[in-house]
Design a protein around this motif. Structure first.
Motif, PDB file in Angstrom:
ATOM      1  N   VAL A   1     -31.185 -14.921   4.470  1.00  0.00           N
ATOM      2  CA  VAL A   1     -30.158 -14.983   5.767  1.00  0.00           C
ATOM      3  C   VAL A   1     -29.341 -13.931   6.705  1.00  0.00           C
ATOM      4  N   ARG A   2     -28.287 -14.092   5.912  1.00  0.00           N
ATOM      5  CA  ARG A   2     -27.668 -13.504   6.324  1.00  0.00           C
ATOM      6  C   ARG A   2     -26.921 -12.843   4.662  1.00  0.00           C
ATOM      7  N   GLU A   3     -26.023 -11.497   5.046  1.00  0.00           N
ATOM      8  CA  GLU A   3     -25.085 -11.011   4.189  1.00  0.00           C
ATOM      9  C   GLU A   3     -23.687 -10.477   4.969  1.00  0.00           C
ATOM     10  N   GLU A   4     -22.855 -10.897   4.114  1.00  0.00           N
ATOM     11  CA  GLU A   4     -21.370 -10.348   4.266  1.00  0.00           C
ATOM     12  C   GLU A   4     -21.053  -9.262   3.337  1.00  0.00           C
ATOM     13  N   ALA A   5     -19.835  -8.447   3.632  1.00  0.00           N
ATOM     14  CA  ALA A   5     -18.749  -7.921   2.806  1.00  0.00           C
ATOM     15  C   ALA A   5     -17.289  -7.809   3.033  1.00  0.00           C
ATOM     16  N   GLY A   6     -16.887  -8.302   1.861  1.00  0.00           N
ATOM     17  CA  GLY A   6     -15.458  -7.783   2.602  1.00  0.00           C
ATOM     18  C   GLY A   6     -14.368  -7.429   1.650  1.00  0.00           C
ATOM     19  N   VAL A   7     -13.318  -6.902   1.759  1.00  0.00           N
ATOM     20  CA  VAL A   7     -12.011  -6.610   1.270  1.00  0.00           C
ATOM     21  C   VAL A   7     -11.139  -7.323   1.632  1.00  0.00           C
ATOM     22  N   LEU A   8     -10.288  -8.210   0.441  1.00  0.00           N
ATOM     23  CA  LEU A   8      -8.201  -8.673   1.300  1.00  0.00           C
ATOM     24  C   LEU A   8      -7.582  -8.151   0.677  1.00  0.00           C
ATOM     25  N   PRO A   9      -6.807  -7.863   1.249  1.00  0.00           N
ATOM     26  CA  PRO A   9      -5.536  -7.781   0.351  1.00  0.00           C
ATOM     27  C   PRO A   9      -5.179  -9.277  -0.133  1.00  0.00           C
ATOM     28  N   VAL A  10      -4.132  -8.512  -1.974  1.00  0.00           N
ATOM     29  CA  VAL A  10      -3.493  -9.828  -2.984  1.00  0.00           C
ATOM     30  C   VAL A  10      -2.720  -8.938  -3.209  1.00  0.00           C
ATOM     31  N   ALA A  11      -1.031  -9.519  -2.334  1.00  0.00           N
ATOM     32  CA  ALA A  11      -0.155  -8.616  -2.062  1.00  0.00           C
ATOM     33  C   ALA A  11       0.761  -8.942  -3.119  1.00  0.00           C
ATOM     34  N   MET A  12       1.625  -7.851  -3.978  1.00  0.00           N
ATOM     35  CA  MET A  12       2.197  -8.125  -5.245  1.00  0.00           C
ATOM     36  C   MET A  12       3.563  -8.173  -4.774  1.00  0.00           C
ATOM     37  N   GLY A  13       4.007  -7.160  -3.320  1.00  0.00           N
ATOM     38  CA  GLY A  13       4.889  -6.658  -2.444  1.00  0.00           C
ATOM     39  C   GLY A  13       5.158  -5.826  -1.996  1.00  0.00           C
ATOM     40  N   GLY A  14       5.526  -4.720  -1.553  1.00  0.00           N
ATOM     41  CA  GLY A  14       5.915  -3.925  -0.666  1.00  0.00           C
ATOM     42  C   GLY A  14       7.033  -4.495   0.523  1.00  0.00           C
ATOM     43  N   ASN A  15       7.007  -3.673   1.685  1.00  0.00           N
ATOM     44  CA  ASN A  15       8.642  -3.492   2.173  1.00  0.00           C
ATOM     45  C   ASN A  15       7.565  -4.805   3.805  1.00  0.00           C
ATOM     46  N   PHE A  16       7.648  -5.404   4.077  1.00  0.00           N
ATOM     47  CA  PHE A  16       7.105  -6.175   5.278  1.00  0.00           C
ATOM     48  C   PHE A  16       7.591  -5.837   6.537  1.00  0.00           C
ATOM     49  N   GLU A  17       8.508  -4.900   6.306  1.00  0.00           N
ATOM     50  CA  GLU A  17       9.134  -4.379   8.284  1.00  0.00           C
ATOM     51  C   GLU A  17       8.428  -3.707   8.169  1.00  0.00           C
ATOM     52  N   ALA A  18       8.368  -2.229   7.319  1.00  0.00           N
ATOM     53  CA  ALA A  18       7.249  -1.370   7.521  1.00  0.00           C
ATOM     54  C   ALA A  18       5.690  -1.970   7.924  1.00  0.00           C
ATOM     55  N   TYR A  19       5.525  -2.937   7.734  1.00  0.00           N
ATOM     56  CA  TYR A  19       4.254  -3.853   8.294  1.00  0.00           C
ATOM     57  C   TYR A  19       4.026  -4.382   9.058  1.00  0.00           C
ATOM     58  N   TRP A  20       5.260  -4.879   9.217  1.00  0.00           N
ATOM     59  CA  TRP A  20       4.928  -5.517  10.982  1.00  0.00           C
ATOM     60  C   TRP A  20       5.442  -3.947  11.951  1.00  0.00           C
TER      61      TRP A  20
END
Length: 387
Positions: free
Chosen positions: A236-255
């Protein structure tokens, strides 16, 4: 000829987060002039979102309840050495249902669909056709920011809604069936019974690679359906996706990557669970917080949404630590053992974990007992993350 559109609040992005903000604003402020802008012609795209009953505060359920397409009183999990039924409500939202609810709530002129945004600030939106929106406040909810600013593993999936020739016999969702062969990291199959002869099945991977090999995954879905003795008459329908699983990083840069001074919600604000990648619980909390306001000036909306996102990032170090151990301490084919152990814990603890609201006692309980990953590898992984 280009024109100028004036309104109180412009929401850029008609996905889950943007739609929930629009529904909450119109629910609390019926006279507010809200515009929902999206490059696509439909609301919500081609997606299915699911959540646990404990993900949403009782006082916020009104925001999402009309969009719920399916509800169950409990769900199952299955692992090689453990399986159980958990008596906790589980819900699913289909994008087609979300589209109908938003269209029924907002007046026709509020929906600016098929209108791509080229530039977004706290008070203005420049559209690709030359028109310009001037608003008291603008909220950007278009997808993710720059994920290269974060240290991520990935949850990737291909899901299919299947029509069957005969009833499937399943009463409850299977949130995780990890009895399948482990491939490309931690693999499980996710099953939702939509009707007696209709079922949604999704093949999911927690992988170090963001590459989604649909050509390999679809045959696995077909083999799973065959093993369940499902006589499939139609995809009937198909969907696909890729979601991030965060281990760390720079929140301010992301914002900043999504617009330094622009109010944001959803994935664009970094408001997603570090371990699941899911954004629905945060999207509802954000929509509720925005709708509780009386002033919608862009600068104030920025401070509100930035504060929500920053506080969430700071509060979720524990989950990022667990993600680091899952991806960097556990052997890929052994990662299922981490979840197998987790699903032996109390249902309340499991619910608070998925809601991103684990207590100190929950965290201690998750970390006590025989660890599902080697201690030495866990310590090395955490040292590497801090470095």
């Amino acid at each position: 000829m280009a024109s100028m559109i004036a309104c109180d609040v412009a929401i850029v992005g008609a996905g889950l987060a943007g739609s929930l903000v629009a529904l909450a604003l119109k629910g609390r402020h019926p006279d507010l002039d809200v515009r929902l802008v999206d490059a696509g012609d439909s609301i919500g795209g081609n997606h299915l979102w699911s959540f646990f009953g404990s993900d949403v505060a009782r006082g916020d359920r009104w925001i999402v309840e009309r969009a719920v397409a399916h509800a169950w009183a409990s769900y199952d999990v299955a692992f090689p050495a453990h399986g159980r039924t958990i008596a906790q409500p589980y819900y699913s939202i289909e994008s087609s249902r979300l589209d109908r609810v938003v269209r029924a709530t907002l007046p026709e002129q509020a929906l600016l669909l098929g209108r791509k945004a080229l530039g977004v600030s706290a008070t203005a939106v420049v559209l690709a056709d030359g028109d310009r929106i001037e608003a008291k406040g603008v909220i950007d909810t278009r997808g993710t920011g720059d994920l290269s600013t974060l240290d991520c593993g990935w949850q990737k999936f291909v899901g299919r809604e299947l029509a069957l020739a005969a009833p499937h016999g399943r009463e409850r969702p299977v949130v995780m069936d990890a009895t399948v062969k482990q491939v490309d990291g931690y693999r499980f199959v996710y099953v939702l019974p939509f009707g007696v002869d209709r079922i949604f099945v999704e093949d999911t991977y927690y992988s170090t690679s963001a590459d989604l090999n649909r050509g390999a995954i679809v045959p696995r879905l077909e083999r799973y359906a065959a093993a369940m003795d499902w006589d499939v008459t139609e995809v009937v329908r198909e969907e696909a996706g890729v979601l991030p699983v965060a281990m760390g990083g720079n929140f301010e840069a992301y914002w900043r990557s999504g617009g330094a001074k622009t109010p944001k919600a959803g994935m664009r604000a970094g408001l997603f669970h570090p371990t699941t990648g899911y954004s629905l619980p945060d999207a509802i909390r954000t929509a509720s917080a925005i709708a509780a306001r009386r002033d919608f000036a862009g600068a104030d909306l920025h401070d509100l949404t930035y504060g929500l996102a920053r506080d969430a990032w700071d509060a979720r170090k524990f989950y990022r630590m667990l993600d680091t151990m899952l991806f960097r301490a556990a052997e890929p084919e052994e990662r299922y053992r981490v979840l197998e152990r987790f699903y032996r814990l109390a249902p309340g603890l499991i619910g608070r974990f998925y809601a991103g609201q684990s207590t100190m006692a929950d965290k201690a309980r998750i970390l006590t007992g025989r660890p599902p990953v080697p201690i030495g590898r866990a310590i090395s992984a955490l040292r590497g993350a801090r470095a």
